[in-house]
Design a protein around this motif. Structure first.
Motif, mmCIF file in Angstrom:
data_model
loop_
_atom_site.group_PDB
_atom_site.id
_atom_site.type_symbol
_atom_site.label_atom_id
_atom_site.label_comp_id
_atom_site.label_asym_id
_atom_site.label_seq_id
_atom_site.Cartn_x
_atom_site.Cartn_y
_atom_site.Cartn_z
ATOM 1 N N VAL A 1 0.851 -1.126 -0.062
ATOM 2 C CA VAL A 1 -0.055 -0.043 0.032
ATOM 3 C C VAL A 1 0.949 1.105 -0.157
ATOM 4 O O VAL A 1 1.496 1.453 0.832
ATOM 5 C CB VAL A 1 -0.733 -0.015 1.357
ATOM 6 C CG1 VAL A 1 -1.582 1.126 1.146
ATOM 7 C CG2 VAL A 1 -1.920 -1.265 1.583
ATOM 8 N N GLN A 2 0.828 2.108 -0.933
ATOM 9 C CA GLN A 2 1.799 3.145 -1.205
ATOM 10 C C GLN A 2 0.715 4.310 -0.952
ATOM 11 O O GLN A 2 -0.276 4.655 -1.697
ATOM 12 C CB GLN A 2 2.286 3.190 -2.332
ATOM 13 C CG GLN A 2 3.256 2.037 -2.840
ATOM 14 C CD GLN A 2 3.358 1.780 -4.290
ATOM 15 O OE1 GLN A 2 2.965 2.460 -5.021
ATOM 16 N NE2 GLN A 2 4.242 0.793 -4.369
ATOM 17 N N VAL A 3 1.297 5.172 0.109
ATOM 18 C CA VAL A 3 0.422 6.433 0.424
ATOM 19 C C VAL A 3 1.156 7.650 -0.141
ATOM 20 O O VAL A 3 2.349 7.959 0.334
ATOM 21 C CB VAL A 3 -0.132 6.532 1.646
ATOM 22 C CG1 VAL A 3 -0.967 7.773 1.939
ATOM 23 C CG2 VAL A 3 -0.660 5.215 2.098
ATOM 24 N N ARG B 1 -4.054 16.373 -1.554
ATOM 25 C CA ARG B 1 -4.208 15.410 -2.727
ATOM 26 C C ARG B 1 -3.745 14.142 -1.933
ATOM 27 O O ARG B 1 -2.744 13.954 -1.750
ATOM 28 C CB ARG B 1 -3.739 15.565 -3.894
ATOM 29 C CG ARG B 1 -4.018 14.449 -4.959
ATOM 30 C CD ARG B 1 -3.280 14.906 -6.036
ATOM 31 N NE ARG B 1 -3.458 13.862 -7.188
ATOM 32 C CZ ARG B 1 -4.581 13.832 -7.960
ATOM 33 N NH1 ARG B 1 -5.308 14.729 -7.996
ATOM 34 N NH2 ARG B 1 -4.816 12.644 -8.906
ATOM 35 N N ILE B 2 -4.597 13.233 -1.595
ATOM 36 C CA ILE B 2 -4.090 11.793 -1.009
ATOM 37 C C ILE B 2 -4.161 10.689 -2.099
ATOM 38 O O ILE B 2 -5.224 10.466 -2.370
ATOM 39 C CB ILE B 2 -4.737 11.725 0.144
ATOM 40 C CG1 ILE B 2 -4.923 12.667 1.285
ATOM 41 C CG2 ILE B 2 -4.345 10.280 0.774
ATOM 42 C CD1 ILE B 2 -5.442 12.082 2.567
ATOM 43 N N THR B 3 -2.878 10.143 -2.542
ATOM 44 C CA THR B 3 -3.132 9.131 -3.513
ATOM 45 C C THR B 3 -2.807 7.913 -2.949
ATOM 46 O O THR B 3 -1.806 7.863 -2.251
ATOM 47 C CB THR B 3 -2.286 9.444 -4.797
ATOM 48 O OG1 THR B 3 -2.383 10.618 -4.774
ATOM 49 C CG2 THR B 3 -2.470 8.555 -5.753
ATOM 50 N N VAL B 4 -3.506 6.860 -3.040
ATOM 51 C CA VAL B 4 -3.311 5.256 -2.364
ATOM 52 C C VAL B 4 -3.048 4.694 -3.554
ATOM 53 O O VAL B 4 -4.141 4.552 -4.409
ATOM 54 C CB VAL B 4 -4.255 5.030 -1.422
ATOM 55 C CG1 VAL B 4 -4.078 3.564 -1.067
ATOM 56 C CG2 VAL B 4 -4.419 5.773 -0.234
ATOM 57 N N ASN B 5 -1.858 3.826 -3.634
ATOM 58 C CA ASN B 5 -1.981 2.910 -4.796
ATOM 59 C C ASN B 5 -1.631 1.392 -4.189
ATOM 60 O O ASN B 5 -0.938 1.361 -3.297
ATOM 61 C CB ASN B 5 -0.642 3.256 -5.647
ATOM 62 C CG ASN B 5 -0.507 2.186 -6.725
ATOM 63 O OD1 ASN B 5 -1.277 1.785 -7.211
ATOM 64 N ND2 ASN B 5 0.752 2.130 -7.091
#
Ligand SMILES: Nc1ncnc2c1ncn2[C@@H]1O[C@H](COP(=O)(O)OP(=O)(O)O)[C@@H](O)[C@H]1O
Ligand SMILES: [Mg+2]
Length: 512
Positions: free
Chosen positions: A20-22, A63-67
């Motif tokens: 999980v990359q945040v 901006r929060i991006t979760v990959n």
């Protein structure tokens, strides 16, 4: 900066590592999850946001991006909430940035910041242990995780705040204890059954060698009663079996309070069961009854009432001991080495085999043939023991209860099982512990009858026109009979008895 948290995605009972990359970056205020999330994972945004606010942490107006990587592996379920929330907490400095290094994380969040139980903690803990990670999981699942290994580090917090306090050092979490539910309550006992000596004997053989069994008899003969007493004579679970069963139950979300049960599974699905319910599949490719019965018993009462396609879907797992579910974008295998026990009436009215009974519907033979045609020949061919269970006579019913109960039979069964375990361990056969599971190639070696037995089986194979599979089944049952007698070689009497359980099956498939 990108925060990384390890979690898992499930493929069958296997837990694949997922990263999980945040990332929190300047820009529009959005919270985005990418990497093939399903609906439950996409909704995790809302739970994470509310849980963080309830824990006194506001999300930054950025901006929060979760990959979720690898991006091509489908992510299903609600256990991504916790790793995502912890990744965000690390990114905003609510927990130390390196606190999550060396941990695999899974758990669902409630809106108030508490961590709720999820399925699959045991396989996740095993996978974490393999890559020398610790595990962070919901409090209720801690006991289950502790089974993976005695030295894996486990943090099982109740809420996000508790975990944050642990990392700060103000409230240290202690490792959960191993939990096992002792077999509670007594099982129904064979002593309740009057008469039916030969049926009881067959039940013992089935238990001893883990053979598939089909009982055929009029209603009220006691078939369901006999099958329900099988668990009371089955041998105890070996630790490896216990773990295998628990992994499946864990993925299915069936482990109550995280404690494992040391009873062999006994699954008795109703005859209206669908194919997905029986062999698994459907949404999320859940394990079916056949997999939940792994290392135990799958009892199908009123066998011909099941849909024919549903029954035939059991043919492949009966042979292979596992089920492969192919889905649009990936495949899932579940172990399914179960013992099939089935009961049926001889015909729709149920009385056709009773002496002196004349079927009301049509000639009895036709009634029987029509009913039994619902079972395919190849399915019957996979059943080692096929017996008739006649109605109990009044003379039997007024007898006092039999002296021998389940405990005595269980002792003999356990002894026979030990012999088998030793035999297959000496042959270095991974995962094979019973005669029923012995591969055909090896049978001619381990179950070779003495010369008298050989001539009998040769004659019988010609006279009864046994198929190759049927021939092997006779050898397997013969081996179990010899093991029950504590004999090294399979002798003529063992072959003769094994053949007697076969003749019924051949009559049946001829009728079908
Ligand atoms: N051998 C037996 N000894 C004692 N009771 C029996 C026996 N066989 C049948 N019964 C009684 O009959 C009832 C029906 O038995 P069941 O196992 O449901 O029959 P089936 O499944 O063959 O139709 C049981 O609940 C039990 O009370
Ligand atoms: Mg019944």
């Amino acid at each position: 900066m990108v925060m990384r948290v390890s979690t898992v995605a499930f493929e069958g009972i296997e837990a694949r590592m997922v990263d999980v990359q945040v990332q929190i970056s300047p820009g529009n205020v959005v919270f985005m999850i990418v990497g093939l999330p399903d609906k439950a994972v996409a909704e995790s945004r809302e739970r994470v946001r509310s849980a963080l606010i309830a824990s006194g942490l506001a999300l930054p107006a950025k901006r929060i991006t979760v990959n979720l990587a690898p991006a091509d592996l489908p992510k299903e379920g609600s256990h991504y909430d916790l790793p995502i929330a912890l990744g965000v907490m690390a990114a905003i400095g609510a927990i130390p940035a390196d606190a999550l290094n060396g941990f695999t994380v899974l758990g669902e969040l409630a809106l108030d910041g508490s961590i709720t139980p999820v399925a699959g903690v045991l396989p996740a803990a095993m996978a974490a242990n393999e890559r020398q990670h610790g595990l962070i999981c919901p409090e209720a699942c801690g006991q289950e995780a502790a089974w993976a290994s005695s030295d894996i580090e486990i943090l099982a917090p109740r809420s996000l705040i508790q975990l944050a306090n642990h990392f700060k050092g103000t409230q240290v979490l202690k490792r959960p204890e191993l939990g096992i539910v002792p077999a509670s309550g007594s099982l129904p006992d064979l002593r309740d059954i009057k008469g039916q000596e030969s049926a009881k004997r067959t039940l013992e053989i089935a238990a001893a060698g883990s053979h598939n069994l089909l009982m055929n008899g009029p209603p009220g003969a006691g078939k369901s009663m006999l099958a329900q007493r099988l668990p009371s004579i089955l041998p105890p679970l070996m630790p490896r079996e216990l773990l295998e069963i628990s992994m499946i139950q864990s993925v299915a979300g069936l482990l109550a309070d995280g404690a494992l049960s040391n009873r062999r599974p006994f699954r008795a699905p109703h005859h209206s069961a669908s194919m997905a319910a029986l062999v698994g599949g459907g949404l999320n490719a859940r394990p079916g009854e056949a997999s939940l019965a792994h290392n135990g018993v799958l009892f199908l009462d009123e066998l011909p009432e099941f849909q024919p396609q549903v029954l035939d879907s059991l043919r492949q797992p009966l042979e292979a001991g596992e089920i492969l579910i192919a889905r649009a974008n990936h495949r899932v295998t579940y172990p399914a080495r179960f013992q099939l026990v089935a009961a049926m009436n001889p015909c729709r009215c149920g009385q056709a085999t009773e002496p002196g009974y004349v079927c009301r519907r049509q000639p009895s033979e036709r009634c029987i043939a029509q009913y039994q045609a619902r079972l395919s020949g190849p399915l019957i061919d996979r059943i080692d023991l096929v017996i008739d269970v006649p109605a109990v006579t009044a003379a039997d019913m007024i007898l006092p209860p039999p002296l021998e109960g389940s405990a005595d039979v269980a002792t003999r069964v356990a002894r026979a099982r030990q012999v088998q375990e030793k035999r297959y361990a000496a042959l270095k056969l991974e995962g094979i512990t019973t005669n029923a599971a012995c591969p055909p190639a090896l049978l001619e070696e381990v179950a070779k009858p003495d010369s008298d037995g050989l001539s009998l089986i040769r004659d019988a194979a010609n006279a009864m026109r046994l198929s190759a599979r049927a021939f092997h089944r006779v050898l397997k049952v013969g081996r179990t009979l010899a093991d029950l007698d504590g004999e090294e070689r399979v002798r003529r009497i063992h072959v003769a008895e094994a053949l007697s359980y076969r003749s019924q099956a051949d009559r049946r498939s001829a009728a079908a």
